[in-house]
Motif scaffolding. Sequence first.
Motif, mmCIF file in Angstrom:
data_model
loop_
_atom_site.group_PDB
_atom_site.id
_atom_site.type_symbol
_atom_site.label_atom_id
_atom_site.label_comp_id
_atom_site.label_asym_id
_atom_site.label_seq_id
_atom_site.Cartn_x
_atom_site.Cartn_y
_atom_site.Cartn_z
ATOM 1 N N LEU A 137 0.915 -1.174 0.027
ATOM 2 C CA LEU A 137 -0.162 -0.064 -0.068
ATOM 3 C C LEU A 137 0.959 0.975 0.042
ATOM 4 O O LEU A 137 1.440 1.726 1.261
ATOM 5 N N ASP A 138 0.971 2.046 -1.176
ATOM 6 C CA ASP A 138 1.992 2.862 -1.235
ATOM 7 C C ASP A 138 1.803 4.050 -2.463
ATOM 8 O O ASP A 138 0.625 4.016 -2.729
ATOM 9 N N GLY A 195 -7.677 0.189 0.740
ATOM 10 C CA GLY A 195 -6.685 -0.640 0.278
ATOM 11 C C GLY A 195 -6.348 -2.081 1.045
ATOM 12 O O GLY A 195 -6.242 -3.044 0.473
ATOM 13 N N LEU A 197 3.878 -2.280 4.080
ATOM 14 C CA LEU A 197 3.208 -0.829 4.625
ATOM 15 C C LEU A 197 4.400 0.017 5.123
ATOM 16 O O LEU A 197 4.539 0.122 6.247
ATOM 17 N N ILE A 229 1.187 -8.113 3.444
ATOM 18 C CA ILE A 229 0.883 -6.749 3.268
ATOM 19 C C ILE A 229 1.960 -5.991 3.616
ATOM 20 O O ILE A 229 2.501 -5.988 4.845
ATOM 21 N N LEU A 268 -6.456 4.070 2.399
ATOM 22 C CA LEU A 268 -5.622 3.303 3.144
ATOM 23 C C LEU A 268 -6.725 2.086 3.609
ATOM 24 O O LEU A 268 -6.394 0.933 3.442
ATOM 25 N N VAL A 306 -2.282 4.524 -2.434
ATOM 26 C CA VAL A 306 -3.035 5.284 -1.205
ATOM 27 C C VAL A 306 -2.376 6.392 -0.619
ATOM 28 O O VAL A 306 -1.115 6.551 -0.745
ATOM 29 N N THR A 357 -0.109 -4.019 -5.997
ATOM 30 C CA THR A 357 0.276 -2.792 -5.206
ATOM 31 C C THR A 357 -1.135 -2.153 -5.374
ATOM 32 O O THR A 357 -1.932 -2.002 -6.128
ATOM 33 N N ALA A 358 -1.251 -1.195 -4.381
ATOM 34 C CA ALA A 358 -2.427 -0.229 -4.157
ATOM 35 C C ALA A 358 -1.712 1.311 -3.871
ATOM 36 O O ALA A 358 -0.950 1.432 -3.059
#
Length: 729
Positions: free
Chosen positions: A126-127, A233, A247, A245, A230, A224, A221-222
């Motif tokens: 989540l990036d 995600g 983070l 995941i 977030l 956010v 990948t998401a």
Amino acid sequence: MSLQSYIVYLGSHSHDPGATSEDYENVKNSHYKLLGSYVGSEEKARDAVIYSYTKNINGFAANLDENEAQEIAKHPDVVSVYENKMHEMHTTRSWSFVDMDNTRRNHIGALWTKAQFGRDIIIATLDSGVWPESKSFSDEGMGPVPSKWRGYCENNTKDGVPCNRKLIGARYFNKGMFAMAPDLNITNSARDTEGHGTHTLSTAGGNFVSGASYFGYANGTAKVCTDADLLAGFEAAMHDNVDVISLSIGSAPITERLEYLDDTIAIGSLHAVARGIMVVSSAGNNGPDGTIVNVAPWLLTVGASTIDRDYLSFLRLGQGELIKGASQESKSLPQNRLYPLINSSDAAAHGVSRDDAALCDYSSLDPKKVKGKIVVCMNGVVGRVTKGIVVRDAGGAGMVIANEKEDGDNLIADPHFLPATMISYKDSLTLFSYMKSTKKPLANISPQISRIGVKRAPVMADFSSRGPSNSTPEILKPDVIAPGVDILAAFPPGIDPTGLIDDIHSTPYAFMSGTSMSCPHVSGVAGLLKSVHKDWSPAAIKSAIMTTARTRDNKGKPITDYTGQEATPFSHGNGHIRPNRAADPGLVYDNTIDDYLNFLCALGFNATYLSKLTPMSSFRCPSKSMKLENFNYPAISVPALHKTCTVTRTLKNVGMPGTYRVRVEAPSGVDIVVTPKELSFSQVGEEKVFRVKMTSKKEKIGKGYTFGRMAWYDSKHVVRSPIVVNVIA
């Protein structure tokens, strides 16, 4: 009253695995009905809602005024209501340094081989997005996409992200950002326009690339940024069946115990861990005195340390003396001549103070005074690379960054925009002494060179956030450290890795530093461990990584802080990761979702609210709350020792049958007795309880935190845990 976006958290769902889109729509309608009773109508509620979380997490994000948010928080079905806030990014030799080199001893690293390079393991980050064209995400040689994968790529725009058998999913979540900053130029794409997400994802699960080698899982990948995004995600990653995941993001530190369920990372990761998904997070970049973030016990929190690669650039003084410095700048001055040296404080522009000029702040230098010279700037406040731009724009030929006393020997190799080097405080005294000794000081800066294995490492990075946790000092954080300084990984072309205006450093691979970089190293290791031990819980994987970590450096000495002082568990946790050891830890400290809920009970959370987090469970808070020091963590932390205290732990056997004996190094001023002193295991999965009694010595002089360690060992394994005690009386 102005509107602000809020998260309304209602807990979890009772969906069965066969839930349909109609089930999800019914949940969404229930959100509109609940909100409509406060804002006037369901139609107004539909306009106010930004996200409706319907699959694993139950809740919604909506634009509300403060009074509406306060009233909704009183509803008996609502667990918590909190503001939608921004999150901060916690901005190859590193894998070799943790003993995972793919060429060492002419064979593939043991864990990589055991894990078949993470076959069928899916890592989600989540990036800030991903640059799919990077060779790190090539699917050459990859097998089919794991059959369990339920995600997809959002590739329906010109800036979309095409996927393959390596990069199997890419989605963006930006409604929360639009709600907070509608005037920003926000793209509807998971394509990375910052570089942070590409760098972290390629570290955690990038492919082998000649000259920039990173290993290969399937990646999702998401993109956010805010709490609302977030949480979306997290829900997507869980629904898509990922295994890990990663983070590299942090929120403000949790300072009160009842803030745990007002923290998106704590909430989202708890739901993920309940589904068997490992969540690895960064510790934050507010060190050395900053407060640790991501402190929930179900998270694996990672601090940052150095690797054993030097990026050297020598400063040659007029009389021939060489001073060792650090730089990643490939440009160099002609080596057949010497350049005039000037202290930047002596080159202050008109109307600028000497103090501002000493730091080489913007527009602080007089071009007439610095043109063609090597300028000496003091470290601090102004960014190091920014100083170089200031010197360059004023006409300087080169730059030296001199450490202040508090900076000590901490040298950071930056990708400067002109020939430059950074020197220690001790060497800065030598430099200034030379400059005072002659009317015409001269110097030159050598080209940058790289060395491996010479310097001591790991050393704690000065920026890496330290413990103890303000809210729950009974849980020692960070958990481990991993390489986070000068880490090479994939980067989008056309973007300057320094984050400054110039793009002359645009490169498909870039060096970056931060706990953002250390986190994906551990995410990658967690993925490998999950591939080898598919039946292990997230807590077991976490324990294996923690208890096999090491607190000594490559020279066999204790890990030090950047100041040269011995580091404590508040900076390195259990120590520096050793992935191959983690594959066979012998024993683990395991936990279930009910254990984490018991932890929340002990913090004072309402049992009715907690039952909403796991509607499929018959969970109830125990009649007598657990003592937080007794939470089954792979580290022991007692934040207030009043004469005596006894804590308990439970170890589970995940190896061969055997007998383990205990070895203790008691913290200074504390007596420790462990009972029993031996634990015998006859089968896999067998659990044993032991107790640790701590007594403050009467002859103890002074009070405060003191540190020790404990290890259970047999003929093959050593299961390590730090002991942290704050002696009150």
